[in-house]
Design a protein around this motif. Structure first.
Motif, PDB file in Angstrom:
ATOM      1  N   ASP A 213      31.669  56.898   3.150  1.00  0.00           N
ATOM      2  CA  ASP A 213      32.153  57.233   4.493  1.00  0.00           C
ATOM      3  C   ASP A 213      32.313  55.939   5.286  1.00  0.00           C
ATOM      4  OD1 ASP A 213      32.640  58.137   7.040  1.00  0.00           O
ATOM      5  OD2 ASP A 213      31.040  59.629   7.047  1.00  0.00           O
TER       6      ASP A 213
ATOM      7  N   TRP B   8      25.673  67.814   2.543  1.00  0.00           N
ATOM      8  CA  TRP B   8      25.884  66.390   2.328  1.00  0.00           C
ATOM      9  C   TRP B   8      24.634  65.625   2.748  1.00  0.00           C
ATOM     10  CZ3 TRP B   8      29.762  64.061  -0.221  1.00  0.00           C
ATOM     11  CH2 TRP B   8      30.925  64.787  -0.444  1.00  0.00           C
TER      12      TRP B   8
ATOM     13  N   GLY C 226      32.527  66.960   4.404  1.00  0.00           N
ATOM     14  CA  GLY C 226      31.957  65.612   4.316  1.00  0.00           C
ATOM     15  C   GLY C 226      32.728  64.666   3.417  1.00  0.00           C
TER      16      GLY C 226
END
Length: 380
Positions: free
Chosen positions: A293, A310, A277
């Motif tokens: 992200d 995550w 992740g």
């Protein structure tokens, strides 16, 4: 002839110097420039190690954010932000060494009360091993000991790709050769700077890292088979350095992480679940890893060590963030800094979301669209 002893000038007339220091050290950091204008003794005090040590010892430090950017004419520039000020705005730091302003691939690190610019290259010059230091107390730049190997920063390559200036990357490779353009991470740990995985000349070792000790103003080189040039991101967590690596020669690219253990000076492979992740800029708050992200929108992710999972805290408002972004931390707050120094502040201690969007505050961006290369914090 009898030699006269120098006359001691008190910091504040009628007060012992220790009491005067007790009072002056509690003046907010944004007024330190004014303190230096009062007298020579006050200027010497504010610029001294005694001042820095006293504020640190008595928990009087204030954390400011420093951002290394590239402006619209493709020159390096540096900005500073006081997040505690009622008028929060980015201020440009002047007088960056002229040798640095046009370089590519510079690394950026904070240690003690100083900011460091390391390495880099130019269109018509090879990679350099030069290191410049900005003393935040004196507001001045100085040259310090050169690195052991002339190196390049990984983030410069990433910046080129993200900004779609791929032709510029290939042009630099043709000019300098593959051996002079590589991945290079930089982190501060245990009062030293670690420069990891850089290759700046044909003779340098890609499986190496260097450490800089400001007390001796010297660099020391080490090597380890687990250190690779293709470093994409780095972070310090639990007193260790983690670097995320990518082997671009494989399809799909193989991504993994290695961790540096300072107790025995070795690099080992890290948890694969964590790497799964780790897909963007990262920061550590209270020994918890957070990642922004940016693969689909902008989501803030948190790594849970116990469950090895995550967790998504939520999306960031597209009205406030302008990717690509970099992260910094002040106290319990994550500072997300994007293009044009658009800035979002997220208190992770009170993190919540509304409709899937993380609740945050923002700081107005600059009029220009400077690209953010790296962000660091420094407490004084």
């Amino acid at each position: 002839m009898q030699q006269l002893e120098p006359i001691h000038t008190p910091l504040i007339s009628g007060l012992p110097d220790d009491i005067a220091l007790f009072c002056l050290a509690r003046v907010p950091r944004r007024y330190h420039t004014l303190l230096k204008c009062v007298s020579r003794r006050w200027k010497e005090l504010v610029c001294s190690e005694e001042w820095y040590s006293y504020r640190r010892k008595h928990n009087l430090e204030e954390t400011w954010i420093y951002a290394l950017c590239r402006d619209r004419i493709n020159q390096i520039c540096c900005y500073v932000l006081d997040p505690n000020s009622s008028k929060r705005c980015w201020r440009r730091i002047r007088d960056i060494p002229s040798q640095c302003t046009k370089r590519k691939g510079m690394s950026f690190e904070a240690l003690g009360n100083k900011i460091y610019l390391l390495g880099g290259c130019g269109w018509f010059q090879d990679a350099t091993d030069e290191v410049y230091c900005y003393d935040t107390s004196k507001n001045s730049w100085d040259k310090v000991a050169a690195m052991s190997t002339a190196s390049f920063d990984s983030y410069s390559v990433v910046d080129l790709v993200v900004s779609k200036r791929v032709c510029e990357l290939f042009a630099l490779v043709l000019l300098f050769g593959v051996s002079t353009w590589c991945y290079f991470a930089c982190e501060a740990l245990n009062e030293k700077i670690y420069a990891i995985g850089g290759v700046g000349s044909n003779s340098s070792d890609p499986l190496s890292w260097d450490t800089y000790d400001p007390r001796t103003n010297s660099w020391t080189s080490y090597s380890d088979l687990n250190v690779v040039p293709d470093i994409e991101e780095s972070v310090v967590m639990d007193g260790k350095i983690y670097i995320r690596c990518g082997a671009s020669s494989t399809i799909p690219p193989h991504v993994y992480s290695v961790v540096y253990e300072p107790s025995n000076g070795t690099w080992q492979h890290a948890d694969n679940d964590m790497v799964s992740g780790w897909r963007g800029p990262s920061i550590v708050v209270n020994d918890v890893l957070y990642v922004l992200d940016e693969t689909s929108g902008t989501r803030l992710m948190m790594w849970q060590k116990e469950s090895k999972d995550w967790v998504a805290l939520g999306r960031l408002s597209p009205l406030l963030t302008r990717p690509p972004c970099r992260l910094a931390v002040v106290g319990n707050c994550i500072i997300v800094i994007g293009k044009g120094l658009s800035t979002v502040v997220i208190d992770v201690g009170e993190a919540r979301n509304m409709g899937g969007v993380v609740v945050s505050s923002s700081i107005p961006k600059l009029a220009s669209d400077d690209d953010v290369i790296s962000c660091k914090t420094m407490s004084l």
